[in-house]
Design a protein around this motif. Sequence first.
Motif, PDB file in Angstrom:
ATOM      1  N   GLY A   1      54.273  16.815  44.295  1.00  0.00           N
ATOM      2  CA  GLY A   1      53.988  15.579  45.031  1.00  0.00           C
ATOM      3  C   GLY A   1      53.960  15.791  46.544  1.00  0.00           C
ATOM      4  O   GLY A   1      53.285  15.057  47.281  1.00  0.00           O
TER       5      GLY A   1
ATOM      6  N   ARG B   1      50.595  16.234  48.789  1.00  0.00           N
ATOM      7  CA  ARG B   1      49.673  15.120  48.960  1.00  0.00           C
ATOM      8  C   ARG B   1      49.606  14.658  50.399  1.00  0.00           C
ATOM      9  O   ARG B   1      50.632  14.519  51.051  1.00  0.00           O
ATOM     10  CB  ARG B   1      50.204  13.975  48.089  1.00  0.00           C
ATOM     11  CG  ARG B   1      49.269  12.920  47.688  1.00  0.00           C
ATOM     12  CD  ARG B   1      49.881  12.080  46.576  1.00  0.00           C
ATOM     13  NE  ARG B   1      51.147  11.470  46.949  1.00  0.00           N
ATOM     14  CZ  ARG B   1      52.271  11.596  46.262  1.00  0.00           C
ATOM     15  NH1 ARG B   1      52.298  12.281  45.137  1.00  0.00           N
ATOM     16  NH2 ARG B   1      53.374  11.016  46.676  1.00  0.00           N
TER      17      ARG B   1
ATOM     18  N   ARG C   1      47.302   9.088  49.047  1.00  0.00           N
ATOM     19  CA  ARG C   1      47.857   8.638  47.771  1.00  0.00           C
ATOM     20  C   ARG C   1      46.887   7.652  47.118  1.00  0.00           C
ATOM     21  O   ARG C   1      46.389   6.745  47.778  1.00  0.00           O
ATOM     22  CB  ARG C   1      49.194   7.938  48.061  1.00  0.00           C
ATOM     23  CG  ARG C   1      49.820   7.286  46.867  1.00  0.00           C
ATOM     24  CD  ARG C   1      51.065   6.511  47.243  1.00  0.00           C
ATOM     25  NE  ARG C   1      52.127   7.361  47.773  1.00  0.00           N
ATOM     26  CZ  ARG C   1      53.422   7.013  47.766  1.00  0.00           C
ATOM     27  NH1 ARG C   1      53.798   5.855  47.273  1.00  0.00           N
ATOM     28  NH2 ARG C   1      54.317   7.823  48.285  1.00  0.00           N
TER      29      ARG C   1
ATOM     30  N   THR D   1      48.999  12.737  35.821  1.00  0.00           N
ATOM     31  CA  THR D   1      49.882  11.801  36.520  1.00  0.00           C
ATOM     32  C   THR D   1      49.566  10.335  36.204  1.00  0.00           C
ATOM     33  O   THR D   1      50.290   9.453  36.628  1.00  0.00           O
ATOM     34  CB  THR D   1      49.826  12.004  38.046  1.00  0.00           C
ATOM     35  OG1 THR D   1      48.531  11.678  38.499  1.00  0.00           O
ATOM     36  CG2 THR D   1      50.181  13.423  38.424  1.00  0.00           C
TER      37      THR D   1
ATOM     38  N   ALA E   1      54.385   9.847  40.944  1.00  0.00           N
ATOM     39  CA  ALA E   1      54.331  10.303  42.341  1.00  0.00           C
ATOM     40  C   ALA E   1      54.839  11.728  42.517  1.00  0.00           C
ATOM     41  O   ALA E   1      54.471  12.409  43.467  1.00  0.00           O
ATOM     42  CB  ALA E   1      55.161   9.356  43.217  1.00  0.00           C
ATOM     43  N   ASP E   2      55.672  12.209  41.595  1.00  0.00           N
ATOM     44  CA  ASP E   2      56.287  13.523  41.780  1.00  0.00           C
ATOM     45  C   ASP E   2      55.292  14.673  41.680  1.00  0.00           C
ATOM     46  O   ASP E   2      55.529  15.759  42.187  1.00  0.00           O
ATOM     47  CB  ASP E   2      57.390  13.747  40.741  1.00  0.00           C
ATOM     48  CG  ASP E   2      58.598  12.880  41.006  1.00  0.00           C
ATOM     49  OD1 ASP E   2      58.646  12.281  42.110  1.00  0.00           O
ATOM     50  OD2 ASP E   2      59.468  12.784  40.126  1.00  0.00           O
ATOM     51  N   TYR E   3      54.194  14.421  40.952  1.00  0.00           N
ATOM     52  CA  TYR E   3      53.282  15.543  40.688  1.00  0.00           C
ATOM     53  C   TYR E   3      51.874  15.339  41.220  1.00  0.00           C
ATOM     54  O   TYR E   3      51.100  16.286  41.248  1.00  0.00           O
ATOM     55  CB  TYR E   3      53.232  15.818  39.178  1.00  0.00           C
ATOM     56  CG  TYR E   3      54.596  16.206  38.640  1.00  0.00           C
ATOM     57  CD1 TYR E   3      55.067  17.506  38.811  1.00  0.00           C
ATOM     58  CD2 TYR E   3      55.427  15.278  38.018  1.00  0.00           C
ATOM     59  CE1 TYR E   3      56.321  17.869  38.352  1.00  0.00           C
ATOM     60  CE2 TYR E   3      56.683  15.631  37.557  1.00  0.00           C
ATOM     61  CZ  TYR E   3      57.129  16.921  37.726  1.00  0.00           C
ATOM     62  OH  TYR E   3      58.370  17.291  37.287  1.00  0.00           O
ATOM     63  N   CYS E   4      51.509  14.105  41.610  1.00  0.00           N
ATOM     64  CA  CYS E   4      50.158  13.850  42.103  1.00  0.00           C
ATOM     65  C   CYS E   4      49.916  14.672  43.359  1.00  0.00           C
ATOM     66  O   CYS E   4      50.677  14.590  44.316  1.00  0.00           O
ATOM     67  CB  CYS E   4      49.965  12.370  42.399  1.00  0.00           C
ATOM     68  SG  CYS E   4      48.402  12.040  43.247  1.00  0.00           S
ATOM     69  N   LYS E   5      48.852  15.500  43.329  1.00  0.00           N
ATOM     70  CA  LYS E   5      48.537  16.350  44.476  1.00  0.00           C
ATOM     71  C   LYS E   5      47.572  15.665  45.447  1.00  0.00           C
ATOM     72  O   LYS E   5      47.204  16.234  46.464  1.00  0.00           O
ATOM     73  CB  LYS E   5      47.912  17.656  43.987  1.00  0.00           C
ATOM     74  CG  LYS E   5      48.867  18.523  43.166  1.00  0.00           C
ATOM     75  CD  LYS E   5      48.112  19.663  42.477  1.00  0.00           C
ATOM     76  CE  LYS E   5      49.046  20.424  41.554  1.00  0.00           C
ATOM     77  NZ  LYS E   5      48.303  21.214  40.563  1.00  0.00           N
TER      78      LYS E   5
END
Lengths: 396, 325, 115
Positions: C36, C39, C42, C64, C78-82
């Motif tokens: 995350g 990023r 968002r 995600t 949100a932890d993994y969305c690039k």
Amino acid sequence: MAKEMFLAGCSSAAYGAMLSRVEVISSYPIRPYTGIMMELSKLVANGELDAEFVHGEGEHAQVSIAYGASAAGARAYTGSSGVGVTYAMECYSPAAGGRLPCQMAIADRALDPPGDFGSEHTDVMSARDQGWIMGWAADPQEVLDNTIMYFKIGEDARVLLPQFCCQDGYFVSHIPGKVSIPDQKAVDEYLPPFNNPHPLDPTKPVSHGPQIFPDQGPAIDLQRAQAFIDTPKVIEEAVADFNKQFGRNYDPFLEEYMTDDAEFVFFLQGGHARTARFAVNHLREKGVKAGMVRLRFMRPFPTEAVAESLSKFKAVGTIETSTSYGGAMKGGNLIHEVRSALYDVPNPPPVTSFMAGLGGEVVSLEEFYSMAKVLTQAAKDGKVDQYVYWVNFDKV
Amino acid sequence: MAKAVETQNLEMAKSARRVPQEEWYLPGHRTCQGCGPALTYKLVSKATGGDSIFLGPTGCMYVANTSYLCSPWAYPWMHTQITNAGAVASGIEAAYQVLIRKGKYKGKLPNIVCMAGDGGSIDIGLQAMSGMMYRGHDALFIMYDNESYANTGIQTSPATPYGANTTFTPPGKAIPEGKVLFPKDACQLVIGGHPAVHYVATASLAYPVDLINKVRKALNYKGPTFVHIHSPCPKGWLFDAKKTVEVAKLAIETGMWVNYEWENGEYTYQHTPKEYKPVAGYMKGQQRFAHLTDAHIAKMQAFIDAKLKAPGIPVALPVQGPRES
Amino acid sequence: MSKKYCEKFNIPKHLQVPLGAVLPANKKENKGMITGNWRTVRPVIDHEACTLCLNCFLFCPDATWHLDEKEEKMVWNADYCKGCLICENECPVDCISAVNELEFKGGVVRLEKPF
């Protein structure tokens, strides 16, 4: 009841594999080891052995198939010779690092050139640092016995390492000898089924062989090194159990022949030991106090046993049967190991090496006598003049 | 001899709603933003579910997925060398055959899936892949095609298209088009020479339901199957990360990629446009083709035109080899 | 790595590698690789406009986006969305918009110390 047969090393290895109840076999033809697979394919075709016999498309695939099968939890068996052994080189470290104890039978063959079929140990000696257990048998009986013992050692939870179960091409693989074939029930008692502690099984998923932090590299290497430190004890137990179960008389690490009062010894691995025993007998008749020490495990190298044994003599000559071009001793590999093992011994004997048994050449009695001449002098002088003698070429 | 053990009977996903919400290729991997192969991996994993064993030959989908002793797979996974995915899969399949036969493994044969890149499939991995196909192992070989050795910094592979700028085929005065060769046809290699194979398909990440169904269909076949999946690579092909799916769709619309199935000798085609758009539109959207002249693009168009006469089926293509003048 | 070695060689926890580097598989997500913090923008969804076509779910390379079937709405991890924005690009009704990460309070997962 054990039965006796007259078998060459190749067939003997195949019977050893069958008695070990191998489950996946991967083959590819190359002389001289091919005989093992020809025998096994018959055993599978006849229904005497329930195994998957997979025709690999090369040695690289053979080893890949074997360690894949081992990862899935099956007892896997493969083999090769010469350039086949070196072609598969990429696959040795993944098998050892993944702690997948498959077995590879080796019937040695010289690498190209010279382009002949003869025995020379350089093929698999090139892979000695990949994390596989390795050692040589001296006759067909020992081939069969080692095949079973190596599975026992390699699959031990304290070890979990793949094994090169080696025999000299032709000298052992193709010269028949009397072989006592143990009873299947007795083998089953000795060798339990393979139990992979981390199989690829959808009911308990694992990830095999991920990338790591560079800092974790030494820790993972240490793990493999430590397994080799623990292995000698397992070998001692496995050999003792084997001797008891099958009435054999193996020393775990070294065969000593006429060493009680020997002044010097030939130090070697594999089938040339049989000629060496004759040479020692003949030399004794002439009053020369020769002896022989044969190494049974190259990896793990039995440092203490070698140091203890060889420090008794006045001179040692290694018979190399492999090459290490440009190495510290300018000839072969064995002398490096032997000299290292003797380094901390007080007043170690002088050690030299003999380049013999290369390219499939027979190490003849005459050659043993010329080596004996060098070693007699070394025992008298307490030193050697050369690190290496090319037998038949260097003047002695 | 060996009796075949029971294999899968997976249901087809009829719509996006029927695609499982459950993930098997989990969030938490170091693939690039907008990574096509990662998306492919996710969709393939949704198709297979957890009763599977995946093999990851070296490539992006090994290196970027397992970094630092962690892994994003909920099913068992094993690294293989880039050379030997097909052989390791063969060993695993053979092991399961015998373990099931002997009653040592109680379940049915898991889905054994190789996730190999183009190099691991039809270049350095070709021998092992072909061996697995020839011997008839019940396993699926997936070629996620990002048209280069991307993991090592975008070097040319046999799947790299003509005219691409890679770090081993930079365009220059002497070699203005960069890559001069046309790519190998992966599916034809498999179809053409492996009598044990009954199902081969191409798929695109732009059509996820189709992709998932093709993977399931492949798994439902007993014996070896091959699925070749177009997986655009923003970093290697040089386009904006958000356009991965758009680029893949454009490939279909221009004929740069054709989705088809080959089942026991019969071809069927999917997503064929009524009229193909010119390939220039596809090529101009990617910086790897930015150096090409109109003549180069015309050469590519001629290649694609010939291929589209009978997509998937070998026809004489107007390709000049590098040694012909 | 087995306990015995770790104790014998005093291997610190972060360098301990399991036998053969074989790891137990993760079940829901791979916490070892939080992405995350890559990023810069968002994706923000307008749930009112969303038709639940599932394109964002299907096309996210990092898995995600998921459908919350009870609430009948899309949820985002949100932890993994690039922040690749494939979801924004593929949304047929333009209900996902790209918002600068700095607009969010504590939005970016920051590293504790620079490299």
